[in-house]
Structure formats: C-alpha cells, structure tokens
Design a protein around this motif. Structure first.
Motif, PDB file in Angstrom:
ATOM      1  N   ASP A   1       8.668 -30.544  15.239  1.00 22.29           N
ATOM      2  CA  ASP A   1       8.157 -29.160  15.028  1.00 22.29           C
ATOM      3  C   ASP A   1       9.134 -28.289  16.463  1.00 22.29           C
ATOM      4  O   ASP A   1       9.503 -28.869  17.081  1.00 22.29           O
TER       5      ASP A   1
ATOM      6  N   GLY B   1       9.684 -25.457  16.447  1.00 24.31           N
ATOM      7  CA  GLY B   1       8.894 -24.241  17.062  1.00 24.31           C
ATOM      8  C   GLY B   1      10.008 -22.386  16.282  1.00 24.31           C
ATOM      9  O   GLY B   1      10.274 -23.295  15.098  1.00 24.31           O
TER      10      GLY B   1
ATOM     11  N   GLU C   1      11.536 -21.672  11.950  1.00 24.44           N
ATOM     12  CA  GLU C   1      10.880 -20.347  10.696  1.00 24.44           C
ATOM     13  C   GLU C   1      11.466 -20.247   9.457  1.00 24.44           C
ATOM     14  O   GLU C   1      12.333 -19.396   8.897  1.00 24.44           O
TER      15      GLU C   1
END
Length: 490
Positions: A482, A484, A488
């Motif tokens: 991941d 972060g 996105e």
C-alpha cells in the motif's frame, strides 16, 4: 612434482607464454649473485589479456558448487605439501631466506590455504526484518569479480597465497604481479600449484613485469574491483590514490615501525629471547619485525648486556646452510640505506654496541644503544638486522614514544603483570600487539592488518571474507504494498 616448472614465462589464460615487453626481468640469488633465470617481461597488452581472461573465467566460477571450490583448494594444499622441499629451495635462492625461515614460511602458507578452503561454505547471507508490511529483506554475499594482487619480496610465498587463495575460494578471478626480485616464489609457483590442482583456465594469471611499465595499469585497469598490495607505505599510498580515483577497493598491508616495550618488572630472559627472534628473524626484513626496542630504566643496562651476548651467537652466512640464522638482504641498495641510517644516528649520539659492518649483501647483526626517537634508525623502518634500543622512564612516556611515529602495524609489551602490560598495549596505536611475546605473529583465523600509515583493511579469517567479497540487498515484497495517498484511484 609440479606438472609445469617453466619459470621463465608468464602464465595467462592457462598457458605459459613469453611476455610481450622488450624488457627482461633478471632473477638473481641475493647471496652469491648468481643468475637463477631471466623472464621476458609482461607488456600492457599481456596485462589486459590476463584481466580479460580472469573476468571471463570468473563468471562460471562464481556459481560453482562450494564443494568443487573447496576440493580444488584442498588439492592445492596437497600439491604444496608434496613439493615443500622444492618451494623451500626456491625461497632460499630467490629471496635469501634461511632454511629455517623458508620452512616456516611454507608451513604458515599451508595454514592460510587450509583456512581459505573453508570459505566456500562461509559465504553466508542474512534474512532481516523490514519496516514495510509484507516485505522480507535478504542480504546475499557474492564475489567481487576480479582481484589484482601485488606481492612483495620479503615473504613472497605466504604474502601472495594469503590473497590468492582467499580470492579464489570466495569466487573471484585473480591476476598476480609479483615483485621483480621474487617472480617465482611470489607468483609463478602458484601458477604451477593451481594448474596441478585443477583450477579452471583463466582464473589465475601471473604477469611478471616492471613497475615502470605496468605498475599503474594493474591498478587502474577497469576490470579489477579490489587491489591487494603488501609492501612499502610509499608505494601503497600511490596505489591507494590510483584506486580511489577509479573507485576500487584496496587491501593494503604497508610498512611498520613496531615497538617492543620492556617494562621494569619483565622476565629478562623471556624478553631477550623474544627480542632476538622478533628483530632478527629473516634478517629483520618483515613488516612486523621489531623496529624500536624500548626498555625501562632500571632494566636497561641488564637487558642490553644480555641481548648483546645473545646476538653475538647468531650464525651469519649462506642461507642454504641449515645452521645459518642471518642471511643476506635482498640487494645492495638495502644494505647501503641501512648503513647510512646507522652513520647518521651515530652522529646524533647513538653508540654501536655490536656490528655495524657488511660484506656485500650480508649485513652483520647490529645493536645500537642510547638511541632516541628522533634518530633515523628509530624514525625510519629499518627492514634489516639492526636493533635500536631506547631507554624510557615511565609508562606514560613510552606510550607517547610508541605513538609518535605515523605507523601502527604490530608490537609487543613485556611485564610480569599481564594487566599492566595489557593496559600499555591498549594505549599503543596499532592493529596488532602481543603480551610477553614478539611482534612477528600471523594466525590464519585472526585479523591481520595495521592502523595509520601501516595500511587499510584486514587479512585472514572472517575479516578476509569481508575484504574479498561484497553484499547485495534483495528485498522481496510478498504482499501487495500500500503506497498510501500517493497512489489513489480517481
């Protein structure tokens, strides 16, 4: 016996060939000056071919099974043991070694080779935790690739093989340039040894050449990743500069100005015997030899009398005579250099208690008393059979004297109190130091090397593994990471 003893040729890519240079390297016995042989010197082209051969052969050698590497190293040990008398003969006639020294050198070399034979199974890595979820950190140990080795003339067989065997056992290819005084015992003997042991062609190459012709090139050539050198600080500094410019590793064992400290509670007989060996073994032509004998007031006169008495008993002469303890220096330049330092020191107040004379390359055992740390015989590395004895008053004073000069290779401290001697030893800036013994010590599993102007790096044991290998970090992400907010979906 050896399969091949063509010690008038180079050894490149598994073949014995004539050098391509117009120069020849004469090989002369330092005792009687007879010519042992002559070798057509290596050219820059020969050196390049040697490095290219090592690089090509190393690719498969790096992936060879550890038992195969170990088997070849063990076979090489057997070859040395079977040919011990021949090797001793060469050390005597080529390097001026006494029989005692030559035999001892072969023994310590065998021990180094046996230690190196364990390295293929000691190329261990690590698995370490990670700060990232789902990740595993692995560290792998690998060969450097190709190692360039420049061997010296004083202990040519041992100081060459400790790097050759280590480099090969850890998966590297090798190019050796022996000192021109000892092309056979510092290089060509190993070509025969490992040829008979079954080492694949190209992995070990020996180029005999003049420093003025290929000396810089063996360091600056783009292929080698490590340069292993044993010799003078002056030359080592030059090698370090060249290697640094080309971002290469160096393993440098350089000069020494080793102290032998006798405290006033020392066992006199033990200290004298230790000093006798540590000063005069191989005529003092050892980087670890005693350079300055420092004796505390109260013990000084007794030590001098006892030491001079024992030095008078040393047998000087033909190194092929098994009774000889002091043989020739390697050449006349060494004799002249030392005699000059003796004369300069006498002018400054030193007194000759014994010796001070020479016949050709034979410099007779010499003892100088009332020496100070500022005299040439104390400031310079003697590298010959001259003992300089310096008085001192306190432990604080002797530590200051010991550390005043820029070398730090080996040393010794004598005292009936182990704690007292060890306390002094801790304060001496040196890579190695011995309590109630002499400085000439080398064990294949112990870290060998110096501080300050005495060099960089360590030989032997696990420390040699660090010098002759590298590590690679391989991180394995077992679970999807991941990243972060940076990543996105929009």
């Amino acid at each position: 016996m050896f399969m091949n003893t063509q010690f008038d040729k180079l050894f490149i890519n598994g073949e014995w060939i004539d050098g391509g240079s117009e120069n020849t390297i004469p090989n002369q016995n330092p005792f009687d000056h007879t010519e042992i042989g002559s070798i057509q010197a290596a050219s820059k082209e020969d050196l390049d071919k040697a490095y290219q051969s090592a690089q090509e052969a190393q690719k498969s050698w790096a992936n060879e099974l550890p038992q195969t590497k170990r088997s070849i190293m063990e076979k090489a040990v057997s070859v040395v043991e079977e040919n011990k008398d021949l090797i001793i003969e060469w050390l005597i006639k080529e390097s001026g070694s006494t029989y005692m020294k030559a035999a001892g050198e072969v023994t310590v070399s065998i021990n180094s080779m046996k230690e190196a034979a364990t390295y293929p199974y000691r190329m261990e890595g690590k698995i370490l935790p990670s700060q990232v979820p789902g990740k595993e950190n692995r560290v792998y140990r690998a060969p450097l690739g190709v190692v360039g080795i420049i061997s010296p003339w004083n202990f040519p067989f041992h100081l060459a093989v400790r790097s050759i065997a280590t480099a090969l056992a850890t998966g590297n290819g090798v190019v050796v340039k022996p000192a021109t005084h000892t092309p056979v015992t510092g290089g060509l003997l190993f070509a025969s040894i490992f040829e008979e042991a079954g080492l694949p062609k190209g992995l070990l190459n020996v180029v005999v050449g003049k420093g003025s012709e290929i000396g810089d090139d063996i360091v600056t050539h783009p292929i080698p990743r490590l340069i292993s050198f044993t010799g003078s600080t002056e030359v080592g500094r030059r090698i370090g500069e060249l290697a640094g410019k080309n971002l290469k590793k160096t393993a440098l064992e350089l000069g020494g100005n080793n102290v032998f400290i006798v405290l006033d509670d020392a066992d006199l007989d033990q200290a004298v015997e230790s000093a006798l060996f540590g000063k005069f073994y191989h005529q003092g032509q050892i980087c670890m030899s005693i350079n300055r004998i420092m004796v505390q007031q109260g013990m000084y006169d007794k030590f001098v009398d006892a030491f001079v008495s024992r030095v008078k008993e040393l047998q000087v002469g033909d190194p092929s005579d098994k009774k000889t303890q002091i043989g020739p220096l390697i050449d006349q330049n060494q004799v002249d250099r030392i005699l000059k330092d003796i004369e300069s020191s006498k002018e400054m107040g030193a007194e000759v208690a014994l010796g001070g004379n020479a016949e050709k390359n034979l410099l007779y055992p010499t003892v100088l008393t009332h020496v100070t740390n500022s005299m040439p015989i104390a400031k310079n590395e003697i590298f010959g059979p001259v003992a300089a004895i310096i008085p001192f008053d306190s432990e604080e004073e002797v530590v200051g004297l010991a550390n005043e000069h820029p070398y730090g290779l080996s040393g010794a401290v004598h005292s009936s109190s182990i704690e007292r001697a060890t306390n002094v030893a801790h304060q001496v800036e040196t890579g190695m130091i011995h309590i109630n013994d002499e400085p000439v010590n080398d064990e294949p599993h112990m870290p060998f090397g110096g501080e300050k102007d005495s060099g960089l790096g360590r030989f032997n044991g696990e420390w040699a593994l660090e010098e002759f290998t590298t590590v690679k970090w391989v991180a394995v992400q077992h679970k999807r990471r991941d990243y972060g907010p940076f990543i996105e979906k929009r």
